[in-house]
Design a protein around this motif. Structure first.
Motif, PDB file in Angstrom:
ATOM      1  N   GLY A  90       0.780  -1.226   0.000  1.00  0.00           N
ATOM      2  CA  GLY A  90       0.000   0.000   0.000  1.00  0.00           C
ATOM      3  C   GLY A  90       0.812   1.277   0.000  1.00  0.00           C
ATOM      4  O   GLY A  90       0.259   2.359  -0.208  1.00  0.00           O
ATOM      5  N   SER A  91       2.120   1.201   0.231  1.00  0.00           N
ATOM      6  CA  SER A  91       2.933   2.412   0.262  1.00  0.00           C
ATOM      7  C   SER A  91       3.475   2.727  -1.128  1.00  0.00           C
ATOM      8  O   SER A  91       3.504   1.874  -2.015  1.00  0.00           O
ATOM      9  N   THR A  92       3.872   3.964  -1.330  1.00  0.00           N
ATOM     10  CA  THR A  92       4.462   4.407  -2.588  1.00  0.00           C
ATOM     11  C   THR A  92       5.748   5.147  -2.287  1.00  0.00           C
ATOM     12  O   THR A  92       6.009   5.547  -1.143  1.00  0.00           O
ATOM     13  N   GLY A  93       6.554   5.352  -3.314  1.00  0.00           N
ATOM     14  CA  GLY A  93       7.826   6.030  -3.103  1.00  0.00           C
ATOM     15  C   GLY A  93       8.192   6.919  -4.268  1.00  0.00           C
ATOM     16  O   GLY A  93       7.759   6.710  -5.409  1.00  0.00           O
ATOM     17  N   TRP A 153       0.642  -0.221  19.934  1.00  0.00           N
ATOM     18  CA  TRP A 153       0.787   0.991  19.136  1.00  0.00           C
ATOM     19  C   TRP A 153       0.635   0.682  17.658  1.00  0.00           C
ATOM     20  O   TRP A 153       1.204  -0.275  17.146  1.00  0.00           O
ATOM     21  N   GLN A 154      -0.155   1.508  16.980  1.00  0.00           N
ATOM     22  CA  GLN A 154      -0.338   1.421  15.536  1.00  0.00           C
ATOM     23  C   GLN A 154      -0.180   2.818  14.950  1.00  0.00           C
ATOM     24  O   GLN A 154      -0.221   3.819  15.667  1.00  0.00           O
ATOM     25  N   GLY A 155      -0.026   2.889  13.634  1.00  0.00           N
ATOM     26  CA  GLY A 155       0.103   4.204  13.036  1.00  0.00           C
ATOM     27  C   GLY A 155       0.362   4.134  11.550  1.00  0.00           C
ATOM     28  O   GLY A 155       0.459   3.052  10.956  1.00  0.00           O
ATOM     29  N   ASN A 156       0.469   5.306  10.957  1.00  0.00           N
ATOM     30  CA  ASN A 156       0.845   5.419   9.551  1.00  0.00           C
ATOM     31  C   ASN A 156       1.756   6.623   9.395  1.00  0.00           C
ATOM     32  O   ASN A 156       1.744   7.546  10.227  1.00  0.00           O
ATOM     33  N   SER A 157       2.556   6.631   8.334  1.00  0.00           N
ATOM     34  CA  SER A 157       3.581   7.664   8.242  1.00  0.00           C
ATOM     35  C   SER A 157       4.006   7.916   6.806  1.00  0.00           C
ATOM     36  O   SER A 157       3.748   7.122   5.908  1.00  0.00           O
ATOM     37  N   TYR A 158       4.678   9.056   6.632  1.00  0.00           N
ATOM     38  CA  TYR A 158       5.508   9.293   5.449  1.00  0.00           C
ATOM     39  C   TYR A 158       6.876   9.722   5.968  1.00  0.00           C
ATOM     40  O   TYR A 158       7.003  10.262   7.075  1.00  0.00           O
ATOM     41  N   ARG A 159       7.910   9.478   5.192  1.00  0.00           N
ATOM     42  CA  ARG A 159       9.255   9.832   5.635  1.00  0.00           C
ATOM     43  C   ARG A 159      10.131  10.171   4.429  1.00  0.00           C
ATOM     44  O   ARG A 159       9.916   9.666   3.330  1.00  0.00           O
ATOM     45  N   GLU A 160      11.103  11.022   4.680  1.00  0.00           N
ATOM     46  CA  GLU A 160      12.024  11.448   3.625  1.00  0.00           C
ATOM     47  C   GLU A 160      13.448  11.347   4.137  1.00  0.00           C
ATOM     48  O   GLU A 160      13.728  11.668   5.293  1.00  0.00           O
ATOM     49  N   ARG A 161      14.359  10.944   3.244  1.00  0.00           N
ATOM     50  CA  ARG A 161      15.766  10.813   3.617  1.00  0.00           C
ATOM     51  C   ARG A 161      16.649  11.360   2.502  1.00  0.00           C
ATOM     52  O   ARG A 161      16.451  11.047   1.330  1.00  0.00           O
ATOM     53  N   LEU A 162      17.624  12.187   2.897  1.00  0.00           N
ATOM     54  CA  LEU A 162      18.624  12.716   1.973  1.00  0.00           C
ATOM     55  C   LEU A 162      19.999  12.375   2.519  1.00  0.00           C
ATOM     56  O   LEU A 162      20.211  12.407   3.743  1.00  0.00           O
ATOM     57  N   ILE A 169       9.022   8.080   1.113  1.00  0.00           N
ATOM     58  CA  ILE A 169       8.113   6.922   1.203  1.00  0.00           C
ATOM     59  C   ILE A 169       6.820   7.414   1.824  1.00  0.00           C
ATOM     60  O   ILE A 169       6.824   8.023   2.899  1.00  0.00           O
ATOM     61  N   THR A 170       5.679   7.160   1.162  1.00  0.00           N
ATOM     62  CA  THR A 170       4.390   7.644   1.644  1.00  0.00           C
ATOM     63  C   THR A 170       3.426   6.486   1.849  1.00  0.00           C
ATOM     64  O   THR A 170       3.601   5.396   1.291  1.00  0.00           O
ATOM     65  N   GLY A 171       2.418   6.731   2.671  1.00  0.00           N
ATOM     66  CA  GLY A 171       1.348   5.751   2.861  1.00  0.00           C
ATOM     67  C   GLY A 171       1.796   4.471   3.518  1.00  0.00           C
ATOM     68  O   GLY A 171       1.258   3.381   3.222  1.00  0.00           O
ATOM     69  N   ASP A 172       2.736   4.552   4.447  1.00  0.00           N
ATOM     70  CA  ASP A 172       3.255   3.355   5.119  1.00  0.00           C
ATOM     71  C   ASP A 172       2.533   3.164   6.443  1.00  0.00           C
ATOM     72  O   ASP A 172       2.492   4.065   7.277  1.00  0.00           O
ATOM     73  N   GLY A 173       1.946   1.988   6.661  1.00  0.00           N
ATOM     74  CA  GLY A 173       1.334   1.714   7.943  1.00  0.00           C
ATOM     75  C   GLY A 173      -0.117   1.295   7.847  1.00  0.00           C
ATOM     76  O   GLY A 173      -0.570   0.740   6.835  1.00  0.00           O
TER      77      GLY A 173
END
Length: 266
Positions: free
Chosen positions: A193-196, A232-241, A260-264
């Motif tokens: 379900g996540s995208t990048g 604990w549950q959740g959803n997130s987006y994250r960015e790394r450089l 990375i978006t839509g993770d969780g």
């Protein structure tokens, strides 16, 4: 019996919904790490910060609050940290006359013998140096961390581009695709379900250094909604450089990163 079971299900559903509502929290997390293998001088580093366009003010604004940042291995008497406006985009300005590397010794684990109390073990000896040696082989990074809890809205973790803070200014280079549970060829993991997205963000660097010096910079940012329902549950987006630059620097350097978006859980 059927009525009893139905009543139990209704009560459990109510309790779980209540736990979710009472524990629900939206948070932003930021991390920046810098290391240099040798001294660098006349340092000005302009690094991207998580920012968004505020329609009310008509400006790009950052959620990075330096008063809430915790720093490790950064001497405030020698290194200046500010948020500057650079062409309408907020950036982190790290300035110093000189930044030296920090190396430490390797701490070997001490086994605990049967019946021995941990408090009886000798305290490890920490040795630090500004140069690499057999005694101090481990290079330490300058670190900045911020954890911002209680964000005033439900974070859009599925579609943060254009709506949530990201490292700016960014250019989307392409999308990341992979089968569920498979690492892409560049080492990024996509859950179901996540995208990048691959992105490019400029770093502006100016400093003097030896030709063999390696400056490493990594910047990470995450937006997360979390709650407690039997765990604990959740959803997130994250960015790394991340960037590794050899030798002195003077100019703007495009740095490739990933979002990375839509993770969780949704």
């Amino acid at each position: 019996m059927a009525i009893l079971v139905l009543s139990f299900v209704v009560v459990m559903g109510y309790q779980m919904a209540r736990m979710e509502a009472e524990s629900y929290n939206s948070v932003y997390g930021y991390e920046m790490m810098i290391s240099t293998t040798e001294p660098i001088e006349n340092v000005v580093l302009l690094l991207p910060v998580p920012a968004y366009y505020n329609e009310t003010t008509g400006r790009n604004e950052t959620v990075l609050n330096l008063s809430m940042v915790s720093c490790t291995n950064i001497d405030p008497e020698q290194v200046t940290l500010t948020i500057d406006d650079v062409g309408g985009v907020p950036m982190l300005n790290i300035s110093a006359d000189r930044i030296e590397p920090l190396y430490k010794n390797r701490i070997e684990p001490i086994p605990i013998m049967p019946g021995q109390n941990e408090s009886e073990l000798p305290e490890p000896t920490h040795i630090y140096s500004n140069r690499s040696s057999e005694e101090t082989p481990l290079l330490l990074a300058m670190e900045m961390h911020m954890y911002l809890s209680g964000v005033d809205h439900d974070i859009d973790t599925r579609s943060p581009l254009g709506t949530e803070p990201l490292f700016m200014p960014y250019t989307v280079l392409g999308t990341i695709t992979a089968d569920t549970g498979i690492l892409t060829e560049e080492g990024y993991y996509l859950s179901e379900g996540s995208t990048g997205y691959f992105v490019e963000v400029p770093f502006v660097l100016s400093y003097d250094a030896a030709g063999a010096n390696v400056l490493s910079i990594s910047c990470l940012f995450e937006g997360r909604n979390e709650w407690w329902v039997l765990g604990w549950q959740g959803n997130s987006y994250r960015e790394r450089l991340s960037l590794e630059h050899t030798g002195p620097a003077e100019g703007t350097y495009p740095v490739r990163g990933v979002i990375i978006t839509g993770d969780g859980v949704y």
